[in-house]
Design a protein around this motif. Structure first.
Motif, PDB file in Angstrom:
ATOM      1  N   HIS A 150       0.870  -1.177   0.000  1.00  0.00           N
ATOM      2  CA  HIS A 150       0.000   0.000   0.000  1.00  0.00           C
ATOM      3  C   HIS A 150       0.906   1.226   0.000  1.00  0.00           C
ATOM      4  O   HIS A 150       1.727   1.400   0.903  1.00  0.00           O
ATOM      5  N   CYS A 164       0.946   3.669   3.301  1.00  0.00           N
ATOM      6  CA  CYS A 164       1.514   3.274   4.590  1.00  0.00           C
ATOM      7  C   CYS A 164       2.707   2.343   4.416  1.00  0.00           C
ATOM      8  O   CYS A 164       3.320   1.956   5.397  1.00  0.00           O
ATOM      9  N   CYS A 210      -5.889  -3.540   2.770  1.00  0.00           N
ATOM     10  CA  CYS A 210      -4.583  -3.246   3.364  1.00  0.00           C
ATOM     11  C   CYS A 210      -4.652  -3.689   4.817  1.00  0.00           C
ATOM     12  O   CYS A 210      -5.529  -3.266   5.560  1.00  0.00           O
ATOM     13  N   GLN A 217      -2.644  -3.103   7.254  1.00  0.00           N
ATOM     14  CA  GLN A 217      -2.271  -2.072   8.221  1.00  0.00           C
ATOM     15  C   GLN A 217      -3.424  -1.084   8.448  1.00  0.00           C
ATOM     16  O   GLN A 217      -3.805  -0.800   9.568  1.00  0.00           O
ATOM     17  N   CYS A 218      -3.970  -0.579   7.339  1.00  0.00           N
ATOM     18  CA  CYS A 218      -5.046   0.414   7.446  1.00  0.00           C
ATOM     19  C   CYS A 218      -6.399  -0.248   7.724  1.00  0.00           C
ATOM     20  O   CYS A 218      -7.380   0.442   7.987  1.00  0.00           O
TER      21      CYS A 218
HETATM   22 ZN   LIG Z   1      -2.282   0.840   4.213  1.00  0.00          ZN
END
Ligand SMILES: [Zn+2]
Length: 156
Positions: free
Chosen positions: A14, A17, A43, A45-46
């Motif tokens: 991504h 990030c 994603c 992380q997000c």
């Molecule tokens: Zn992300």
């Protein structure tokens, strides 16, 4: 065995990030297909879905959309349409209607519950048939022709 090894998964990054997420299974099949009209992906992380324009492949650092453009450059508008989700839904709906009409004709002299129920059942089979046609006669062959591979998961 000289067959090409089909990767099980691929990792994308991504851009926002910089987190890498690995995709596998059927979602990977869809995402690897340059003719798929997949619009967004996950994603880790997000924790959300974002447009494909926000991602690149981790192994090649190529933007996913550039990869799509590169491999689908030879595809005509018609080929793109025939491989699209819209076309898949149209075929499934068309199959359902045909199946339902067929079911109605076959059971129109029967009891009420058959008259009502069988068109729905036959419609379901019809929709299934429509999907099968989409996969085996349209999406598969067109993708193979445009991309030049049996399986788009082998593309990099
Ligand atoms: Zn992300």
């Amino acid at each position: 065995m000289s067959e090409t090894v089909i990767p099980e998964s691929r990792t994308y990054r991504h851009l926002k990030c910089k987190t890498e997420t690995t995709i596998s299974g059927q979602p990977f099949e869809v995402m690897s297909n340059p003719l798929s009209d997949m619009a967004s992906t996950w994603c880790s992380q997000c924790e959300g879905q974002f447009p494909l324009s926000e991602y690149e492949w981790a192994d090649t650092n190529e933007k996913v959309l550039d990869y799509y453009a590169r491999y689908s450059a030879n595809a005509s508008e018609l080929q793109r349409f025939l491989c699209s989700r819209k076309c898949m839904l149209i075929l499934a709906a068309f199959g359902f209607v045909l199946g339902a009409i067929g079911g109605w004709f076959l059971f129109r002299g029967d009891a009420m519950w058959l008259k009502v129920g069988m068109p729905i059942v036959c419609g379901g089979f019809g929709a299934f048939g429509g999907l099968a046609i989409y996969i085996s006669a349209l999406c598969g062959p067109i993708t193979r022709k445009v991309c030049g591979v049996e399986d788009t998961r082998t593309l990099t």
